[in-house]
Motif scaffolding. Structure first.
Motif, PDB file in Angstrom:
ATOM      1  N   ILE A  40     -15.010  -3.796  -1.634  1.00 59.63           N
ATOM      2  CA  ILE A  40     -15.076  -3.146  -2.922  1.00 59.63           C
ATOM      3  C   ILE A  40     -13.911  -3.360  -3.697  1.00 59.63           C
ATOM      4  O   ILE A  40     -12.758  -3.101  -3.171  1.00 59.63           O
ATOM      5  CB  ILE A  40     -15.162  -1.537  -3.085  1.00 59.63           C
ATOM      6  N   ALA A  41     -14.113  -4.102  -4.943  1.00 60.47           N
ATOM      7  CA  ALA A  41     -12.810  -4.167  -5.791  1.00 60.47           C
ATOM      8  C   ALA A  41     -13.017  -3.107  -6.939  1.00 60.47           C
ATOM      9  O   ALA A  41     -14.103  -3.213  -7.875  1.00 60.47           O
ATOM     10  CB  ALA A  41     -12.657  -5.398  -6.263  1.00 60.47           C
ATOM     11  N   HIS A  42     -12.177  -2.358  -7.415  1.00 56.80           N
ATOM     12  CA  HIS A  42     -11.956  -1.044  -8.368  1.00 56.80           C
ATOM     13  C   HIS A  42     -11.110  -1.691  -9.444  1.00 56.80           C
ATOM     14  O   HIS A  42     -10.022  -1.788  -9.254  1.00 56.80           O
ATOM     15  CB  HIS A  42     -11.514   0.093  -7.545  1.00 56.80           C
ATOM     16  N   LEU A  43     -11.867  -1.817 -10.440  1.00 55.18           N
ATOM     17  CA  LEU A  43     -11.113  -2.294 -11.888  1.00 55.18           C
ATOM     18  C   LEU A  43     -10.749  -1.068 -12.552  1.00 55.18           C
ATOM     19  O   LEU A  43     -11.541  -0.017 -12.507  1.00 55.18           O
ATOM     20  CB  LEU A  43     -11.836  -3.202 -12.816  1.00 55.18           C
ATOM     21  N   GLU A  44      -9.421  -0.985 -13.186  1.00 57.62           N
ATOM     22  CA  GLU A  44      -8.873   0.306 -13.828  1.00 57.62           C
ATOM     23  C   GLU A  44      -8.644   1.424 -13.016  1.00 57.62           C
ATOM     24  O   GLU A  44      -9.059   2.523 -13.069  1.00 57.62           O
ATOM     25  CB  GLU A  44      -9.812   0.860 -15.040  1.00 57.62           C
ATOM     26  N   SER A  45      -7.943   0.889 -11.726  1.00 62.92           N
ATOM     27  CA  SER A  45      -7.517   1.973 -10.618  1.00 62.92           C
ATOM     28  C   SER A  45      -6.226   2.521 -10.835  1.00 62.92           C
ATOM     29  O   SER A  45      -5.630   2.094 -11.558  1.00 62.92           O
ATOM     30  CB  SER A  45      -7.608   0.810  -9.343  1.00 62.92           C
ATOM     31  N   GLY A  46      -6.365   3.764 -10.218  1.00 63.44           N
ATOM     32  CA  GLY A  46      -4.718   4.449 -10.306  1.00 63.44           C
ATOM     33  C   GLY A  46      -4.717   5.236 -11.193  1.00 63.44           C
ATOM     34  O   GLY A  46      -3.580   6.158 -11.246  1.00 63.44           O
TER      35      GLY A  46
ATOM     36  N   PRO B  50      -3.859  -0.829 -13.920  1.00 61.28           N
ATOM     37  CA  PRO B  50      -3.218  -1.401 -15.448  1.00 61.28           C
ATOM     38  C   PRO B  50      -1.996  -1.295 -15.620  1.00 61.28           C
ATOM     39  O   PRO B  50      -1.426  -1.844 -16.464  1.00 61.28           O
ATOM     40  CB  PRO B  50      -4.281  -0.615 -16.208  1.00 61.28           C
ATOM     41  N   ASP B  51      -1.049  -0.704 -15.088  1.00 64.05           N
ATOM     42  CA  ASP B  51       0.298  -0.341 -15.131  1.00 64.05           C
ATOM     43  C   ASP B  51       0.994   0.136 -13.986  1.00 64.05           C
ATOM     44  O   ASP B  51       0.440   0.605 -12.994  1.00 64.05           O
ATOM     45  CB  ASP B  51       0.733   0.219 -16.405  1.00 64.05           C
TER      46      ASP B  51
ATOM     47  N   LYS C 278       2.701   2.808 -13.769  1.00 61.82           N
ATOM     48  CA  LYS C 278       2.355   4.300 -13.372  1.00 61.82           C
ATOM     49  C   LYS C 278       0.880   4.569 -12.564  1.00 61.82           C
ATOM     50  O   LYS C 278       1.006   5.234 -11.618  1.00 61.82           O
ATOM     51  CB  LYS C 278       2.112   5.067 -14.749  1.00 61.82           C
ATOM     52  N   ALA C 279       0.086   3.615 -12.661  1.00 61.76           N
ATOM     53  CA  ALA C 279      -1.163   3.621 -12.011  1.00 61.76           C
ATOM     54  C   ALA C 279      -1.070   3.059 -10.564  1.00 61.76           C
ATOM     55  O   ALA C 279      -1.387   3.744  -9.657  1.00 61.76           O
ATOM     56  CB  ALA C 279      -2.213   2.588 -12.513  1.00 61.76           C
ATOM     57  N   VAL C 280       0.118   2.111 -10.431  1.00 65.26           N
ATOM     58  CA  VAL C 280       0.343   1.661  -8.936  1.00 65.26           C
ATOM     59  C   VAL C 280       0.920   2.813  -8.215  1.00 65.26           C
ATOM     60  O   VAL C 280       0.821   3.020  -7.112  1.00 65.26           O
ATOM     61  CB  VAL C 280       1.287   0.408  -9.200  1.00 65.26           C
ATOM     62  N   SER C 281       2.143   3.359  -8.767  1.00 69.57           N
ATOM     63  CA  SER C 281       2.737   4.697  -8.400  1.00 69.57           C
ATOM     64  C   SER C 281       1.618   5.700  -7.891  1.00 69.57           C
ATOM     65  O   SER C 281       1.806   6.410  -6.808  1.00 69.57           O
ATOM     66  CB  SER C 281       3.608   5.329  -9.265  1.00 69.57           C
ATOM     67  N   ASN C 282       0.747   6.115  -8.525  1.00 71.30           N
ATOM     68  CA  ASN C 282      -0.598   7.031  -8.262  1.00 71.30           C
ATOM     69  C   ASN C 282      -1.339   6.454  -6.899  1.00 71.30           C
ATOM     70  O   ASN C 282      -1.597   7.278  -6.201  1.00 71.30           O
ATOM     71  CB  ASN C 282      -1.427   7.193  -9.643  1.00 71.30           C
ATOM     72  N   LEU C 283      -1.404   5.160  -6.931  1.00 71.19           N
ATOM     73  CA  LEU C 283      -2.080   4.759  -5.827  1.00 71.19           C
ATOM     74  C   LEU C 283      -1.178   4.733  -4.506  1.00 71.19           C
ATOM     75  O   LEU C 283      -1.701   4.987  -3.525  1.00 71.19           O
ATOM     76  CB  LEU C 283      -2.567   3.115  -5.857  1.00 71.19           C
ATOM     77  N   LEU C 284      -0.010   4.263  -4.839  1.00 70.41           N
ATOM     78  CA  LEU C 284       0.960   4.595  -3.435  1.00 70.41           C
ATOM     79  C   LEU C 284       0.989   6.321  -2.984  1.00 70.41           C
ATOM     80  O   LEU C 284       1.126   6.295  -1.890  1.00 70.41           O
ATOM     81  CB  LEU C 284       2.341   3.950  -3.855  1.00 70.41           C
ATOM     82  N   SER C 285       0.957   6.972  -4.223  1.00 69.13           N
ATOM     83  CA  SER C 285       0.941   8.333  -3.814  1.00 69.13           C
ATOM     84  C   SER C 285      -0.128   8.783  -3.010  1.00 69.13           C
ATOM     85  O   SER C 285      -0.188   9.673  -2.355  1.00 69.13           O
ATOM     86  CB  SER C 285       1.365   9.113  -4.746  1.00 69.13           C
ATOM     87  N   LEU C 286      -1.323   8.176  -3.243  1.00 70.70           N
ATOM     88  CA  LEU C 286      -2.640   8.656  -3.041  1.00 70.70           C
ATOM     89  C   LEU C 286      -2.836   7.851  -1.457  1.00 70.70           C
ATOM     90  O   LEU C 286      -3.730   8.252  -0.725  1.00 70.70           O
ATOM     91  CB  LEU C 286      -3.548   8.334  -3.731  1.00 70.70           C
ATOM     92  N   LYS C 287      -1.817   7.184  -0.959  1.00 68.17           N
ATOM     93  CA  LYS C 287      -1.882   6.441   0.144  1.00 68.17           C
ATOM     94  C   LYS C 287      -3.034   5.663   0.653  1.00 68.17           C
ATOM     95  O   LYS C 287      -3.580   5.825   1.612  1.00 68.17           O
ATOM     96  CB  LYS C 287      -1.397   7.339   1.344  1.00 68.17           C
TER      97      LYS C 287
ATOM     98  N   GLU D  38      -1.348  -5.240  -9.738  1.00 73.72           N
ATOM     99  CA  GLU D  38      -1.087  -4.732 -11.018  1.00 73.72           C
ATOM    100  C   GLU D  38      -1.718  -5.582 -12.105  1.00 73.72           C
ATOM    101  O   GLU D  38      -1.175  -6.982 -11.825  1.00 73.72           O
ATOM    102  CB  GLU D  38       0.172  -4.385 -11.299  1.00 73.72           C
ATOM    103  N   THR D  39      -2.337  -5.516 -13.044  1.00 71.83           N
ATOM    104  CA  THR D  39      -2.676  -6.380 -14.156  1.00 71.83           C
ATOM    105  C   THR D  39      -2.111  -6.364 -15.564  1.00 71.83           C
ATOM    106  O   THR D  39      -2.465  -6.918 -16.404  1.00 71.83           O
ATOM    107  CB  THR D  39      -4.278  -6.200 -14.430  1.00 71.83           C
ATOM    108  N   SER D  40      -0.962  -5.382 -15.487  1.00 70.19           N
ATOM    109  CA  SER D  40      -0.160  -5.429 -16.673  1.00 70.19           C
ATOM    110  C   SER D  40      -0.755  -4.404 -18.042  1.00 70.19           C
ATOM    111  O   SER D  40       0.036  -3.792 -18.396  1.00 70.19           O
ATOM    112  CB  SER D  40       0.266  -6.620 -17.332  1.00 70.19           C
ATOM    113  N   PHE D  41      -1.926  -4.743 -18.109  1.00 72.82           N
ATOM    114  CA  PHE D  41      -2.494  -3.717 -19.041  1.00 72.82           C
ATOM    115  C   PHE D  41      -4.371  -3.821 -18.744  1.00 72.82           C
ATOM    116  O   PHE D  41      -4.534  -4.303 -17.824  1.00 72.82           O
ATOM    117  CB  PHE D  41      -2.414  -4.207 -20.510  1.00 72.82           C
TER     118      PHE D  41
END
Length: 362
Positions: free
Chosen positions: A123-129, A158-159, A161-170, A177-180
């Motif tokens: 599964i690939a999830h777009l607009e994740s985090g 997309p940014d 902040k979303a990457v940080s949320n994913l890392l926090s979610l483990k 990251e797609t930049s936007f």
């Protein structure tokens, strides 16, 4: 050869945001298998022509939009019945092995996740985090997001902040990251000329937590009446579920008497042009929050929480259903207007590169 990449969508927003990815597939000559859930069965047929997207390979639902709670129940039962039979689920996809690209946080996203897992697909999830960190605001979107993100194999954030949320979610999946957001690619393609502050205020309301709270819905309607009473034009763009609530609360004549203009969902290019030209926008839509942030148009968000960072502390004000916050916004909405943002790069190109890498390794 049958394509190893499957793309599953079901809603208007999903088609708009995945359209640049599909265009990139076509540009590169990469085969993909397109599946529609039927959640917005009628509207997608119109939108597909506007965005120049081909017909789906598989259509799980019918040709009508799933709007009322009863229709949602019937549609959900239909998809669950297919889900029970693993052989039937596998027939939805193009191959017994591959990857399925999903977008966002809708019921279609959730069903796509269940189908892909049941069939043994990555599964690939777009607009994740994206996170609001409140399962009731928005509901059920926040819950769907968390479940899908926890079990996805590739997560396109997309940014930062979303990457940080994913890392926090483990999360265990690969984070890219797609930049936007890919939705901005669609927006830029359809905005040709902007005449700032030349049209009516644009208003939309469609989320469960607003439509099924009479207090919140009536407060929203009172706000539109207040704006019109000052001489400012308002265009209330209605989703089908919104029409059902207008009928339920018996307020159609009240809306007409107040002089509030209304319209059903508009063609995408027409709608985003109206957003760009509006003095300000009042909405509960996350995608519209993103679009107004990119366009620099003042936006009053009719919510308590938002999962998106776009425009916060710039052009976007979260109402929190607070009269003081709303009045402060209306009194000086121009202070929230900014120049249109510029975005470099192409998120859709990065998404396709990663997906091609995945199938190349299978």
């Amino acid at each position: 050869m049958k394509p190893k990449i499957n793309v599953l969508i079901g809603t208007k927003a999903e088609m708009i945001k995945i359209a640049p990815v599909l265009k990139e597939f076509d540009r590169r000559g990469t085969a993909y298998h397109l599946i529609e859930t039927g959640q917005h069965g009628a509207y997608l047929s119109k939108l597909r022509k506007e965005l120049e997207i081909r017909e789906p390979d598989v259509r799980l639902g019918g040709f009508n939009d799933v709007d009322t709670l009863f229709e949602v129940f019937k549609w959900s039962c239909s998809l669950f019945l297919t889900l029970i039979n693993r052989k039937r689920v596998k027939k939805v996809f193009s191959l017994p092995k591959g990857v399925c690209l999903l977008h966002g946080d809708t019921p279609s996203t959730f069903f796509g996740f269940l189908y892909a897992k049941r069939a043994g697909f990555q599964i690939a999830h777009l607009e994740s985090g994206l996170r609001s960190r409140n399962f009731l605001h928005p509901f059920p979107e926040e819950l769907i997001r968390v479940v899908v993100m926890k079990f996805s194999d590739v997560l396109f954030a997309p940014d930062q902040k979303a990457v940080s949320n994913l890392l926090s979610l483990k999360v265990k999946g690969r984070i890219e990251e797609t930049s936007f957001n890919t939705g901005i690619e669609s927006l830029e393609k359809h905005i040709k000329e902007i005449k700032k502050n030349s049209g009516p205020v644009i208003a939309t309301l469609h989320r469960v937590e607003n439509l099924h709270s009479k207090k919140r819905f009536m407060s929203f309607l009172e706000l539109l009446e207040k704006i019109v009473s000052t001489g400012q034009e308002v265009l209330f763009v209605r989703h089908q579920p919104t029409d059902e609530i207008i009928k339920k609360y018996d307020v159609r004549k009240r809306i007409e008497k107040a002089g509030i203009q209304t319209a059903p969902l508009l063609p995408y290019s027409d709608f985003v042009k109206r957003l760009a030209d509006a003095p300000y926008v009042i909405t509960d839509g996350g995608s519209i929050q993103e679009e107004t942030a990119h366009l620099g148009v003042p936006c009053l968000l009719w919510r308590r929480k938002t999962e998106r960072q776009n425009g916060l502390e710039k052009n976007v004000v979260i109402s929190n259903y607070d009269e003081r916050i709303v009045n402060n916004f209306l009194t000086d909405f121009e202070r929230y207007r900014f120049e249109t943002e510029t975005c470099d790069g192409s998120p859709s190109s990065r998404v396709v590169e990663v997906l091609e890498e995945i199938i190349g390794g299978n």
